[in-house]
Design an enzyme around this catalytic site. Structure first.
Site, PDB file in Angstrom:
ATOM      1  N   SER A 232       0.829  -1.162  -0.100  1.00 16.19           N
ATOM      2  CA  SER A 232      -0.036   0.086   0.054  1.00 16.19           C
ATOM      3  C   SER A 232       0.906   1.366   0.119  1.00 16.19           C
ATOM      4  O   SER A 232       2.004   1.420   0.447  1.00 16.19           O
ATOM      5  CB  SER A 232      -0.874   0.121   1.111  1.00 16.19           C
ATOM      6  OG  SER A 232      -0.067   0.404   2.293  1.00 16.19           O
ATOM      7  N   ASP A 233       0.336   2.272  -0.633  1.00 17.50           N
ATOM      8  CA  ASP A 233       0.913   3.638  -0.492  1.00 17.50           C
ATOM      9  C   ASP A 233       0.722   3.948   1.217  1.00 17.50           C
ATOM     10  O   ASP A 233      -0.070   3.205   1.892  1.00 17.50           O
ATOM     11  CB  ASP A 233       0.186   4.762  -1.172  1.00 17.50           C
ATOM     12  CG  ASP A 233       0.912   6.074  -1.279  1.00 17.50           C
ATOM     13  OD1 ASP A 233       2.195   6.166  -0.433  1.00 17.50           O
ATOM     14  OD2 ASP A 233       0.926   6.620  -1.975  1.00 17.50           O
ATOM     15  N   TRP A 234       1.322   4.559   1.687  1.00 14.24           N
ATOM     16  CA  TRP A 234       1.633   5.027   3.056  1.00 14.24           C
ATOM     17  C   TRP A 234       0.420   5.500   4.088  1.00 14.24           C
ATOM     18  O   TRP A 234       0.027   6.605   3.479  1.00 14.24           O
ATOM     19  CB  TRP A 234       2.935   5.887   3.478  1.00 14.24           C
ATOM     20  CG  TRP A 234       4.155   5.083   3.809  1.00 14.24           C
ATOM     21  CD1 TRP A 234       4.793   5.108   4.987  1.00 14.24           C
ATOM     22  CD2 TRP A 234       4.766   4.097   3.008  1.00 14.24           C
ATOM     23  NE1 TRP A 234       6.119   4.341   4.762  1.00 14.24           N
ATOM     24  CE2 TRP A 234       5.911   3.587   3.530  1.00 14.24           C
ATOM     25  CE3 TRP A 234       4.390   3.469   1.687  1.00 14.24           C
ATOM     26  CZ2 TRP A 234       6.589   2.576   3.090  1.00 14.24           C
ATOM     27  CZ3 TRP A 234       5.087   2.731   1.238  1.00 14.24           C
ATOM     28  CH2 TRP A 234       6.253   2.025   1.827  1.00 14.24           C
TER      29      TRP A 234
END
Length: 791
Positions: A232-234
């Site tokens: 995932s993106d952060w």
């Protein structure tokens, strides 16, 4: 079954349920869990589209305080080289630097399409064209992974704006998704085989990318064959178990296993098949094995060599936009006025998570002063947009008596940063004023631009020469000076269109929120619309001049699958130089149903004076195909196609025709508005194929964990929460007006409650978020009880 796969399966079989769940999230911001008792190590990840940004601590984010590394030119410069082999060399250098710092995965490249020139992160992306973006991304990936370091292809998918990036729903018809937005990722994947893919923050057609089974499994894995890890993106995860089931392997960041128990409970209750968790554990273990070479031996790299490579890329990506009268290269012995603070204090990179701490930094003034007689005046305050009358007057006097005035202007860091989109294309007022004032007193004025995306140039007709240097990295200043003096060639060509003004852009009138962004332009993105509508542009896609001239001759088209396009290019000038041969395809029989032309191949050729060379570009069936949504496949309409070969989308030098056998119908018609008109919603709704939702903000009583905090400000509880968060942010943001300060301010306004897990390093859990949501929605007693239970 190979040995590596068998070993991974044995490890998975030996792991406990808790150990498997732990592999599904980061240990903290920048590291992944291992399995110590089984000899599986933790591994490090780091940002890195144009340089390694490794934090000093894995448990926090400190933008601007990373370990020193080579700051290569940003992705917009790399794309402007139109040279995949050169970009692959950059990838190898980035991989070597990551390996030297013990980093196993480098978080890049970003291949998101430049749907709009206002996107604050465009400097991190390659192009408005999916073919060019995909090939550059693939080259970057190949280079990095050749060093045993994994790449992370991002941000998957339709992540084309920074405004409301945590919650916006990108509504895109499937044909546009396939032909434009997914095509860039598909090209990067098929040409580079990345070991990880990063999903985006946003929703795509109603579903968060982090739990989008159609994207993460059916398209990415089943159709394309991806066998790596999806991360995932952060802070992008919405519902962890749903994401895992959909194909999201690793949640980042992770703190204390705050979602581990959710996964364990789901497996034990039967809501999540154990096989799904085993599959994810196997993927993560395979990533650890694939990157093992990056963690063995004593790795290092040569800083001087990497600096030299950065300079070469900067020169190859410098675009000569205009050169009336051959003002450039600068004549030997000329008295040069160097005007503009950027000449001594360069703008060389973007702001946000890609910010690099360079181990050295060149500036153009110092290099120019070594080549010629120069006089300098700053002309404006480096970090201000306000006109300083005294600085401006001094610059005018400096330029007045010079043979040539070179004016350095562009966008300051505050204009372009992750987390914020621009609202216009204008330069800072102080920069425009400087160009106007200098051009008024010196007819031999060269303007040098430092920016990460297109800008408006209202004075372009009053200056003879304009150079687009973009954000050239740590060696960009020296490389730019060499280009100006003729010691290096401006080898760049635009990977995006420069409109005259923002109102000329095809999506300028379309909403970017509060809930949805409707991609009503469908496949007509960038030059695909400008060329189809016949709209006037400032500088077209693919444009770029040289210090020499080139002639095209002998165009020949042969074969069927692939079709071979061959053309002879001759350097007709008196200097060596490079030309980018661009091949566009036009469907003559179905011109009303497809863009007027689409880039389907290119090649860069370097020639000495008088030299000729035949360039061959191969076009496979996909070059003639469109995506047939009804049949769920790529279709080729039979008929005659025109092959256009040129130096830009508006500078076609030769054409030929080829008859193509096909297997599909004509593409459906889609009405394209003329310049100055807006896109109609009805045709988009028909292409979208489902009911379009109302684009309205959430109201109190209906707020959700995904409602941005700014949209909840009607609630006292939300206002107080936001005030507390901003007060805490001030403790580590020294300057609230800095790019980092602006990024944090935007994040604290646009983040939803669910992201408090990341912002609090795991301390604000989902039950606490739910209690805060109850308070925001006016359910005071239930919210207070929920908070009391969390104490």
């Amino acid at each position: 079954m190979d040995t590596a796969t068998a070993q991974v399966e044995q490890l998975v079989a030996a792991m406990t349920l808790a150990e498997k769940a732990a592999l599904c999230a980061g240990r903290d911001f920048w590291s992944l869990y291992g399995v110590p008792r089984l000899g599986v190590p933790e591994i490090l990840v780091a940002d890195g589209p144009h340089g390694l940004r490794k934090e000093h601590s894995t448990g926090e984010v400190q933008l601007g305080e990373s370990v020193p590394a080579t700051c290569f030119p940003t992705s917009v410069v790399m794309a402007s080289t139109w040279d995949p082999e050169l970009v692959e060399q950059v990838g190898r250098a980035l991989g070597a630097e990551a390996r030297a710092e013990g980093v196993s995965v480098l978080l890049g490249p970003g291949v998101n399409i430049k749907r709009t020139p206002l996107c604050g992160r465009n400097f991190e992306y390659f192009s408005e064209d999916p073919l060019l973006a995909g090939r550059m991304g693939a080259a970057w990936i190949r280079g990095v992974q050749s060093q045993g370091v994994g790449a992370s292809l991002k941000h998957f998918a339709a992540n084309n704006q920074e405004e409301r990036r945590f919650s916006v729903d990108a509504l895109v018809d499937e044909r546009a998704l396939r032909e434009i937005y997914l095509a860039a990722f598909e090209g990067a994947y098929t040409g580079g085989s990345p070991w990880t893919v990063m999903c985006a923050y946003n929703r795509v057609n109603g579903v968060y990318a982090a739990e989008h089974e159609w994207l993460l499994t059916r398209v990415l894995r089943d159709e394309w064959g991806f066998d790596g890890v999806v991360v995932s993106d952060w802070g992008a995860v919405n519902e962890r178990v749903a994401g895992l089931a959909a194909g999201l392997d690793i949640e980042m960041p992770g703190f204390g296993g705050h979602h581990d128990q959710l996964i364990i409970d789901a497996v034990e209750s039967g809501r999540l098949p154990a096989a799904v968790l085993d599959r994810t554990a196997a993927r993560v273990l395979t990533l650890v094995e694939r990157t093992a070479a990056a963690r063995t031996g004593d790795h290092g790299y040569d800083r001087d060599t990497h600096h030299a490579l950065a300079g070469r890329v900067a020169a190859e990506g410098t675009v000569l936009l205009k050169n009336d009268g051959g003002l450039l290269p600068l004549a030997g012995g000329a008295r040069i006025a160097v005007v503009g603070a950027f000449a001594k204090e360069p703008r060389f990179q973007g702001a946000g998570s890609s910010h690099i701490n360079p181990h050295r930094l060149d500036d153009a003034y110092t290099r120019l002063a070594g080549h010629a007689e120069v006089a300098y005046a700053p002309g404006y305050a480096r970090h201000s947009a306000e006109v300083d009358a005294a600085l401006l007057a001094d610059a005018v006097e400096t330029a007045r008596g010079a043979d040539v005035a070179v004016v350095f202007v562009g966008l300051t860091e505050n204009y372009e940063t992750e987390g914020l989109d621009r609202t216009h294309l204008r330069l800072p007022a102080s920069h425009d004023a400087l160009v106007e004032a200098v051009a008024a007193v010196n007819p031999h004025t060269v303007v040098v631009l430092s920016n990460g995306a297109p800008v408006a140039l209202p004075w372009h007709g009053r200056v003879p020469a304009i150079v687009e240097a973009y954000l050239g990295g740590q060696a960009g200043g020296g490389a730019l000076a060499d280009v100006l003096c003729g010691l290096a060639e401006p080898g760049g060509r635009l990977a995006e269109t420069f409109p005259h003004r923002w109102a000329d852009n095809p999506v300028h009138a379309l909403a970017t929120g509060p809930r949805q962004a409707e991609y009503r332009e469908s496949v007509f993105v960038g030059y695909r619309w400008y060329d189809t509508a016949g709209a006037d542009v400032l500088f077209p896609f693919g444009h770029g001049l040289s210090y020499t001239t080139f002639a095209y001759s002998g165009l020949a088209v042969s074969g069927a699958d692939p079709v071979e396009v061959a053309v002879t290019v001759t350097n007709t000038g008196d200097r060596p130089g490079s030309e980018v041969v661009q091949v566009y395809v036009h469907d003559t029989a179905n011109a009303a149903t497809r863009p007027a032309q689409e880039l389907k191949g290119f090649a860069k050729v370097r020639l000495t004076p008088g030299e000729s060379r035949t360039v061959t570009v191969r076009l496979d069936r996909r070059a003639f195909a469109w995506y047939d949504v009804a049949a769920a496949r790529w279709a080729v309409t039979p008929g005659r196609y025109e092959i256009r070969v040129g130096a830009s989308s508006r500078d076609i030098r030769a054409t030929a025709h080829v008859d193509v056998t096909g297997d599909g119908p004509a593409a459906p018609a889609y009405p394209v508005p003329a310049s100055g008109q807006e896109w109609d919603r009805a045709p988009f709704a028909a292409a979208y194929g489902r009911l379009l939702p109302d684009n309205t903000a959430d109201v109190r009583g209906a707020f959700t964990l995904n409602t941005p905090l700014n949209d909840m400000r009607s609630s006292l509880a939300a206002r107080l929460l936001q005030a507390v968060a901003r007060r805490q942010a001030r403790a580590f943001v020294k300057d609230p007006d800095s790019p980092m300060g602006q990024l944090i301010h935007a994040m604290l306004g646009e983040m939803p409650l669910r992201m408090l897990t990341m912002m609090s390093r795991g301390k604000v859990t989902r039950p606490t978020q739910q209690a805060l949501l109850d308070l925001a929605n006016g359910r005071r007693l239930r919210g207070l009880r929920g908070l009391a239970r969390r104490r």
